[in-house]
Design a protein around this motif. Sequence first.
Motif, PDB file in Angstrom:
ATOM      1  N   SER A  49      -2.797   8.797  -1.385  1.00 37.93           N
ATOM      2  CA  SER A  49      -1.606   8.031  -0.984  1.00 37.93           C
ATOM      3  C   SER A  49      -1.985   6.771  -0.217  1.00 37.93           C
ATOM      4  CB  SER A  49      -0.695   8.905  -0.131  1.00 37.93           C
ATOM      5  OG  SER A  49      -1.345   9.265   1.085  1.00 37.93           O
ATOM      6  N   LYS A  50      -0.964   5.983   0.081  1.00 41.63           N
ATOM      7  CA  LYS A  50      -1.116   4.719   0.817  1.00 41.63           C
ATOM      8  C   LYS A  50      -2.107   3.795   0.107  1.00 41.63           C
ATOM      9  CE  LYS A  50       0.018   6.947   5.202  1.00 41.63           C
ATOM     10  NZ  LYS A  50      -0.433   7.291   6.574  1.00 41.63           N
ATOM     11  N   TYR A  56       0.887   5.946  -4.831  1.00 38.83           N
ATOM     12  CA  TYR A  56       0.171   7.213  -4.713  1.00 38.83           C
ATOM     13  C   TYR A  56      -0.225   7.697  -6.113  1.00 38.83           C
ATOM     14  CZ  TYR A  56       4.879   8.979  -5.796  1.00 38.83           C
ATOM     15  OH  TYR A  56       6.119   9.199  -6.378  1.00 38.83           O
ATOM     16  N   SER A  86      -2.998   0.605  -2.785  1.00 40.47           N
ATOM     17  CA  SER A  86      -2.513  -0.557  -3.520  1.00 40.47           C
ATOM     18  C   SER A  86      -2.334  -0.131  -4.973  1.00 40.47           C
ATOM     19  CB  SER A  86      -3.523  -1.706  -3.438  1.00 40.47           C
ATOM     20  OG  SER A  86      -4.705  -1.367  -4.130  1.00 40.47           O
ATOM     21  N   SER A 116       0.839  -1.201   0.000  1.00 38.56           N
ATOM     22  CA  SER A 116       0.000   0.000   0.000  1.00 38.56           C
ATOM     23  C   SER A 116       0.872   1.247   0.000  1.00 38.56           C
ATOM     24  CB  SER A 116      -0.919   0.000   1.226  1.00 38.56           C
ATOM     25  OG  SER A 116      -1.801  -1.093   1.180  1.00 38.56           O
ATOM     26  N   ASP A 117       1.886   1.240  -0.889  1.00 37.91           N
ATOM     27  CA  ASP A 117       2.796   2.382  -0.935  1.00 37.91           C
ATOM     28  C   ASP A 117       2.730   3.133  -2.258  1.00 37.91           C
ATOM     29  OD1 ASP A 117       3.854   0.345  -2.409  1.00 37.91           O
ATOM     30  OD2 ASP A 117       5.859   0.421  -1.532  1.00 37.91           O
ATOM     31  N   GLN A 140       5.421   5.130  -7.105  1.00 32.82           N
ATOM     32  CA  GLN A 140       5.986   4.857  -5.788  1.00 32.82           C
ATOM     33  C   GLN A 140       7.253   5.682  -5.635  1.00 32.82           C
ATOM     34  OE1 GLN A 140       6.374   0.573  -6.761  1.00 32.82           O
ATOM     35  NE2 GLN A 140       5.502   0.182  -4.734  1.00 32.82           N
TER      36      GLN A 140
END
Length: 267
Positions: free
Chosen positions: A61-62, A5, A64, A2-3, A24
């Motif tokens: 952000s955060k 954006y 998948s 989950s990083d 990412q």
Amino acid sequence: MSDYYVYVYIDPRNFEEFYLGKGQGSRKNAHLFDNSDSKKSKRIKEIQKADLQPIIRVIASKLSEHDALLIEKTLLWKLGKQLTNVSSGHYSDKFRPHNTLHTQISGFDFQNGIYYFNVGESPDRNWEDFRCYDYISAGHGVRWRDAILGFESGDVFAAYLKGHGFVGIGRIEERAKPMREALYKGQPLVTQDLTSEGAKSDLDSDELSEYVCSVTWIASVPRSEAKWEKNSGLFTTTHVRASLDNQPDTIEFLNEEFGVDLWELVL
């Protein structure tokens, strides 16, 4: 993971959003060093020549990767031509085509489609056979077989007979199958007294056989009563099957002449 954006590039000269992307890490800054000939790169260089830098902002952000791609595509669809993005992004088939809000589109506003069907009379097929035995057909070649296989159960179509005009409005009851498997009132269609005897040839060939869709005729007329209006711009094509989604004038003509509402028939 989950990083991921979603980010946007904004022109500081007019605060116009001109590029959207997902990534990412430092991906959002990579475009600053792009020396390609793309519209995006040219816009960035113009901004830098004015002693400015694009405003780069992360707007979600955060995420998948799946969610980032979906958000990116949603924004691409919404902003459309305002952007310098070249790619339409992932999931493009899930979004309505641009510039179509003036009309109803199959797959979005309704599940089934409204189609044009070219009767294509020959020794293999005959309009009066179609009317009498509740079917349409095409085939004797992969190109024509694949065209009629594009019909889905529930699709509505207008039958066109070259040299005459529109002769019927029907609904597809079953997807196309080889003539050898087609039935009429529980009996093999090939045993019926068809005018088009050629339809019964090549029965054992999956490539050369005629392919048949069982239909319900909502309205139909003999060829002598075909519906047509010269020099009116009504849609026709030599293709076996074509969408009428973007042919509002032809749909209006068919509705009036056959006393139907094609939109209601597919809702």
